[in-house]
Design a protein around this motif. Sequence first.
Motif, PDB file in Angstrom:
ATOM      1  N   THR A  57       0.799  -1.230   0.000  1.00 53.46           N
ATOM      2  CA  THR A  57       0.000   0.000   0.000  1.00 53.46           C
ATOM      3  C   THR A  57       0.834   1.283   0.000  1.00 53.46           C
ATOM      4  N   SER A  58       2.097   1.192   0.423  1.00 53.62           N
ATOM      5  CA  SER A  58       2.885   2.410   0.605  1.00 53.62           C
ATOM      6  C   SER A  58       3.593   2.879  -0.650  1.00 53.62           C
ATOM      7  N   GLY A  59       3.803   1.961  -1.585  1.00 49.60           N
ATOM      8  CA  GLY A  59       4.589   2.314  -2.764  1.00 49.60           C
ATOM      9  C   GLY A  59       6.086   2.336  -2.496  1.00 49.60           C
ATOM     10  N   ARG A  60       6.492   1.941  -1.297  1.00 48.57           N
ATOM     11  CA  ARG A  60       7.917   1.927  -0.954  1.00 48.57           C
ATOM     12  C   ARG A  60       8.549   0.654  -1.497  1.00 48.57           C
ATOM     13  N   VAL A  61       9.502   0.814  -2.408  1.00 48.05           N
ATOM     14  CA  VAL A  61      10.140  -0.356  -3.017  1.00 48.05           C
ATOM     15  C   VAL A  61      10.935  -1.171  -2.005  1.00 48.05           C
ATOM     16  N   ASP A  62      11.446  -0.515  -0.956  1.00 53.15           N
ATOM     17  CA  ASP A  62      12.227  -1.250   0.044  1.00 53.15           C
ATOM     18  C   ASP A  62      11.340  -2.141   0.912  1.00 53.15           C
TER      19      ASP A  62
END
Length: 190
Positions: A131-136
């Motif tokens: 949901t965050s779009g954070r690739v990490d």
Amino acid sequence: MTNIVLFGPPGAGKGTQAEFLKEKYNLVHISTGDVFRYNIKNGTDLGKQAKVFIDEGKLVPDEITIGMLEAEVDKNKEAEGFIFDGFPRTEAQADALENFLNKKQTKVDAMLALEVDDEVLVQRLLERGKTSGRVDDANEEVIRKRIKVYYNETAILKSYYQKKDKYYGVDGVGSIQEITTRLSEVIDKL
């Protein structure tokens, strides 16, 4: 002034808890992750340098991190205190923070460490990644590397703050409110 280092591995809930604590105690929340993302998104020189390390799941070098942190503290000269989230991560950074705060005639009052089992962390981060779009947070291998880096390179801070009688381990599993209550009980005794 109350200054707290909020500590724990990636996915422990530091950011979530910091939001509640900053409201309750009228503190400024400084998340190195948020500061890094802001600088990366806006293409600053420090942001470009930090991005290379973050994308590889490595710690950003001290000089970059400290420069960003000092700028954030200086923006909030009238603050009643700070929650440092994601900093310090090494003994050298802890010393740099202590020296910087001493110049401001204040200090770190406590390190509050959220303690969470590794498998719970991996699942939390994978969920956040959806949901965050954070690739990490989307790659389990990178997540496990981040957790390993945390233990190998930053867990030494536990003994650093224990020696100063400023370390408080707090169970980071349960409802958000339960965890906030546990953290508040420690802060209220400072």
